[in-house]
Design a protein around this motif. Structure first.
Motif, PDB file in Angstrom:
ATOM      1  N   ALA A  30       0.930  -1.224  -0.036  1.00 12.12           N
ATOM      2  CA  ALA A  30       0.155   0.039  -0.051  1.00 12.12           C
ATOM      3  C   ALA A  30       0.990   1.334   0.008  1.00 12.12           C
ATOM      4  CB  ALA A  30      -0.895  -0.030   1.231  1.00 12.12           C
ATOM      5  N   ILE A  31       0.449   2.064  -0.915  1.00 13.04           N
ATOM      6  CA  ILE A  31       1.245   3.414  -1.029  1.00 13.04           C
ATOM      7  C   ILE A  31       0.212   4.579  -0.676  1.00 13.04           C
ATOM      8  CG2 ILE A  31       2.582   4.973  -2.559  1.00 13.04           C
ATOM      9  CD1 ILE A  31       3.407   2.129  -3.957  1.00 13.04           C
ATOM     10  N   GLN A  32       0.443   5.109   0.431  1.00  9.99           N
ATOM     11  CA  GLN A  32       0.096   6.466   1.002  1.00  9.99           C
ATOM     12  C   GLN A  32       0.554   7.817   0.230  1.00  9.99           C
ATOM     13  OE1 GLN A  32       0.625   7.877   4.945  1.00  9.99           O
ATOM     14  NE2 GLN A  32      -1.558   8.077   5.359  1.00  9.99           N
ATOM     15  N   THR A  47      -9.620   4.439   1.259  1.00  9.68           N
ATOM     16  CA  THR A  47      -9.777   6.018   1.704  1.00  9.68           C
ATOM     17  C   THR A  47      -9.518   6.064   3.171  1.00  9.68           C
ATOM     18  OG1 THR A  47     -12.067   5.110   2.188  1.00  9.68           O
ATOM     19  CG2 THR A  47     -11.705   6.247   0.034  1.00  9.68           C
ATOM     20  N   GLY A  48      -9.067   7.356   3.539  1.00  9.47           N
ATOM     21  CA  GLY A  48      -8.741   7.662   4.735  1.00  9.47           C
ATOM     22  C   GLY A  48      -7.873   6.878   5.537  1.00  9.47           C
ATOM     23  N   ASN A  49      -8.453   6.491   6.971  1.00 11.24           N
ATOM     24  CA  ASN A  49      -7.409   5.830   7.844  1.00 11.24           C
ATOM     25  C   ASN A  49      -7.337   4.284   7.594  1.00 11.24           C
ATOM     26  OD1 ASN A  49      -6.532   8.142   8.863  1.00 11.24           O
ATOM     27  ND2 ASN A  49      -7.975   8.022  10.641  1.00 11.24           N
ATOM     28  N   ASP A  50      -8.317   3.769   6.545  1.00  4.45           N
ATOM     29  CA  ASP A  50      -8.461   2.268   6.567  1.00  4.45           C
ATOM     30  C   ASP A  50      -7.142   1.641   5.955  1.00  4.45           C
ATOM     31  OD1 ASP A  50     -10.933   2.564   6.885  1.00  4.45           O
ATOM     32  OD2 ASP A  50     -11.683   2.227   4.824  1.00  4.45           O
ATOM     33  N   ILE A  51      -6.225   2.527   5.468  1.00  4.37           N
ATOM     34  CA  ILE A  51      -4.845   2.096   4.923  1.00  4.37           C
ATOM     35  C   ILE A  51      -3.977   1.454   6.003  1.00  4.37           C
ATOM     36  CG2 ILE A  51      -3.798   4.285   5.018  1.00  4.37           C
ATOM     37  CD1 ILE A  51      -2.488   3.516   2.232  1.00  4.37           C
ATOM     38  N   TYR A  52      -4.209   2.006   7.228  1.00  2.00           N
ATOM     39  CA  TYR A  52      -3.316   1.526   8.485  1.00  2.00           C
ATOM     40  C   TYR A  52      -3.593   0.224   8.991  1.00  2.00           C
ATOM     41  CZ  TYR A  52      -2.308   6.407   8.725  1.00  2.00           C
ATOM     42  OH  TYR A  52      -1.997   7.936   8.092  1.00  2.00           O
ATOM     43  N   SER A  53      -4.876  -0.025   8.752  1.00  2.00           N
ATOM     44  CA  SER A  53      -5.172  -1.618   9.180  1.00  2.00           C
ATOM     45  C   SER A  53      -5.567  -2.690   8.182  1.00  2.00           C
ATOM     46  CB  SER A  53      -6.454  -1.404  10.024  1.00  2.00           C
ATOM     47  OG  SER A  53      -7.484  -0.961   9.115  1.00  2.00           O
ATOM     48  N   TYR A  98      -2.129  -1.272  -3.556  1.00  2.00           N
ATOM     49  CA  TYR A  98      -3.368  -0.434  -3.076  1.00  2.00           C
ATOM     50  C   TYR A  98      -2.672   1.072  -2.714  1.00  2.00           C
ATOM     51  CZ  TYR A  98      -5.199  -4.814  -1.900  1.00  2.00           C
ATOM     52  OH  TYR A  98      -5.753  -6.147  -2.228  1.00  2.00           O
ATOM     53  N   VAL A  99      -3.655   2.191  -3.218  1.00  2.00           N
ATOM     54  CA  VAL A  99      -3.093   3.451  -3.097  1.00  2.00           C
ATOM     55  C   VAL A  99      -4.285   4.445  -2.287  1.00  2.00           C
ATOM     56  CG1 VAL A  99      -1.564   3.495  -5.004  1.00  2.00           C
ATOM     57  CG2 VAL A  99      -4.116   3.968  -5.287  1.00  2.00           C
ATOM     58  N   SER A 100      -3.640   5.571  -1.429  1.00  2.00           N
ATOM     59  CA  SER A 100      -4.440   6.214  -0.975  1.00  2.00           C
ATOM     60  C   SER A 100      -3.976   7.595  -1.278  1.00  2.00           C
ATOM     61  CB  SER A 100      -4.784   6.039   0.431  1.00  2.00           C
ATOM     62  OG  SER A 100      -3.622   6.594   1.263  1.00  2.00           O
ATOM     63  N   ASP A 101      -4.722   8.547  -1.403  1.00  2.00           N
ATOM     64  CA  ASP A 101      -4.384  10.030  -1.735  1.00  2.00           C
ATOM     65  C   ASP A 101      -5.706  10.928  -1.549  1.00  2.00           C
ATOM     66  OD1 ASP A 101      -3.303  12.438  -3.349  1.00  2.00           O
ATOM     67  OD2 ASP A 101      -1.976  10.974  -3.421  1.00  2.00           O
ATOM     68  N   ILE A 102      -5.357  12.109  -1.484  1.00  2.00           N
ATOM     69  CA  ILE A 102      -6.670  13.126  -1.401  1.00  2.00           C
ATOM     70  C   ILE A 102      -6.939  13.676  -2.894  1.00  2.00           C
ATOM     71  CG2 ILE A 102      -6.240  13.774   0.957  1.00  2.00           C
ATOM     72  CD1 ILE A 102      -4.481  16.102   0.150  1.00  2.00           C
ATOM     73  N   ASN A 103      -5.975  13.132  -3.844  1.00  2.00           N
ATOM     74  CA  ASN A 103      -6.216  13.597  -5.104  1.00  2.00           C
ATOM     75  C   ASN A 103      -7.025  12.626  -5.935  1.00  2.00           C
ATOM     76  OD1 ASN A 103      -5.882  14.192  -7.945  1.00  2.00           O
ATOM     77  ND2 ASN A 103      -4.150  15.621  -7.234  1.00  2.00           N
ATOM     78  N   ALA A 118       3.789   1.663   2.553  1.00  2.49           N
ATOM     79  CA  ALA A 118       4.614   2.599   2.006  1.00  2.49           C
ATOM     80  C   ALA A 118       4.176   4.190   2.084  1.00  2.49           C
ATOM     81  CB  ALA A 118       5.159   2.362   0.728  1.00  2.49           C
ATOM     82  N   PRO A 119       4.632   4.832   3.289  1.00  8.12           N
ATOM     83  CA  PRO A 119       4.314   6.269   3.397  1.00  8.12           C
ATOM     84  C   PRO A 119       4.962   7.220   2.774  1.00  8.12           C
ATOM     85  CG  PRO A 119       4.837   5.205   5.584  1.00  8.12           C
ATOM     86  CD  PRO A 119       5.415   4.404   4.472  1.00  8.12           C
ATOM     87  N   CYS A 120       4.121   7.736   1.748  1.00 14.32           N
ATOM     88  CA  CYS A 120       4.784   8.698   0.606  1.00 14.32           C
ATOM     89  C   CYS A 120       4.063  10.139   0.438  1.00 14.32           C
ATOM     90  CB  CYS A 120       4.916   8.089  -0.654  1.00 14.32           C
ATOM     91  SG  CYS A 120       6.134   6.507  -0.686  1.00 14.32           S
ATOM     92  N   ALA A 121       3.549  10.234   1.688  1.00 13.52           N
ATOM     93  CA  ALA A 121       2.866  11.750   1.672  1.00 13.52           C
ATOM     94  C   ALA A 121       3.261  12.596   2.750  1.00 13.52           C
ATOM     95  CB  ALA A 121       1.292  11.466   1.861  1.00 13.52           C
TER      96      ALA A 121
END
Ligand code: NAD
Length: 366
Positions: free
Chosen positions: A189-191, A234-240, A212-217, A247-250
């Motif tokens: 997962a890449i945040q 979406t949101g904080n779901d990435i943590y669990s 898996y990816v998360s972003d505000i864009n 991979a925190p990239c934000a």
């Protein structure tokens, strides 16, 4: 001309007390009423070479916050250069103000004059709130600037090199955790899929990872889903999320007590700077949870390696090859951390400091 107003902090800045604690060599305050320039250049350590670090322009809530940031960031640059085997020291600059309102050619050029006055002891580059164009203005007043466009002999955007280094760090982490560095079939997962994150998506996609990816864009999310088959979180779901690698990239400071408790992965390896909200406390927490944490300042050093290459005569192939060393260094840090029973960020800091101390000894004779 627009001027910047910045509140002095209620309490004394305790300048020398702060600089003593962080062991900085020199801190320069730059003021110019005509352009509204208010900048701080912090040179942390120049044992290994001139201090290199970008110039951040940010609307700090007060002067204390600006000083705190520049001291923290410049110290980080010393460790990043040292652990990467570069002959560079650590430094950073901050310009106080809103980049969208207070920036001008004159302000950036005036800042360039202050950099020039340091006679090569500080080399600047772009950072949050500044652009390659701004560095062109700085370059009109000083040669002590890197991160220039390719058309000017520079290295251009360092993000692909940074992503490549993070990828190397991920593969080394997989080797340590699973005995093989293949990322095929690994759930990653890449945040934050900005300049670095999107290149990273591409690299791990080529290796057959499940992404898996998360972003505000939303545009970036759609791009990653359409082109790389990434699942959107979406949101904080990435943590669990049940993962192999997170991979925190934000953003910096995103690993805190709450979300470390939620993490359901084996490895944390990403590009963001200063990921651990409280370095020692959260480094320990991750270790106690049995996760591998790839030290951020090591695996995101590709960008610095790229601008260093620009400083010595730009060659992207050399920069990529040097970035590959992140793989071996990551493994050696994991081994050192295991041997000493300490968390990996601490092991990386010790190794970086050791290089500075060793080279200081070398320079003690004429
Ligand atoms: P960027 O601004 O291009 O990308 C950051 C991305 O994160 C953006 O797409 C943004 O929309 C997204 N984002 C912001 N808030 C978010 C949130 N709450 N949740 C999810 N996504 C969010 O930046 P970048 O250049 O790709 O850098 C990413 C990180 O890596 C930063 O922390 C940066 O300091 C660090 N870094 C970058 C480089 C480099 O070469 N660019 C080098 C070293 C370190």
């Amino acid at each position: 001309m627009s001027t910047t107003t910045v509140k002095a902090h209620d309490t004394d800045l305790n300048l020398f007390a702060q600089i003593n604690t962080t062991n900085h060599e020199q801190v320069v305050f730059c003021n110019d009423n005509a352009t509204g320039l208010k900048a701080i250049i912090a040179i942390h350590n120049t044992v290994l070479g001139p201090g290199l670090g970008g110039t951040r322009m940010w609307n700090y809530k007060d002067e204390a916050a600006a000083l705190k940031d520049v001291l923290r960031l410049s110290r980080g640059m010393t460790y990043k250069a040292a652990i990467s085997g570069l002959n560079l020291g650590g430094a950073k600059a901050v310009i106080i103000g809103d980049a969208s309102k207070h920036k001008s050619e004159a302000l950036m050029r005036k800042f360039g004059r202050f950099v020039e006055n340091l006679n090569g002891k500080y080399i600047t580059a772009e950072d949050v709130g500044t652009t390659t164009k701004d560095m062109e203005y700085v370059n009109m007043e000083t040669d002590s600037v890197v991160g220039l466009p390719e058309s000017m002999g520079g290295g251009g955007d360092p993000s692909p090199v940074t992503a490549y280094g993070v990828y190397m760090g991920m593969k080394a982490s997989a080797k340590k955790a699973y005995g093989s560095d293949s990322l095929k079939g690994k759930k990653i997962a890449i945040q934050g899929i900005g300049k670095v994150g999107m290149h990273l998506v591409e690299l791990v996609h080529k290796e057959g990872a499940e992404i898996y990816v998360s972003d505000i864009n939303d545009i970036s999310l759609k791009h990653a889903a359409d082109n790389f088959g990434a699942g959107v979180v979406t949101g904080n779901d990435i943590y669990s999320l049940g993962l192999d690698i997170f991979a925190p990239c934000a953003l910096g400071g995103i690993l805190n007590t709450e979300n470390i408790n939620s993490l359901n992965c084996s490895i944390v390896a990403g590009a963001a700077n200063n990921q651990l909200a409280i370095e020692d406390e959260h480094g320990k927490m991750i270790k106690e949870k049995g996760l591998l944490y790839a030290p951020d300042f090591l695996i995101n050093a590709g960008g610095l390696i790229n601008v260093y290459s620009e400083y010595i005569g730009y060659n992207r192939e050399n920069a990529m090859r040097d970035t590959e060393n992140i793989y071996d260094t990551t493994l050696s840090i994991y081994n050192l951390a295991e041997e000493k029973g300490m968390h990996t960020q601490k092991a990386a800091t010790i190794l970086a400091q050791k290089r500075v101390d060793d080279i200081l000894g070398v320079q003690s004779t004429f």
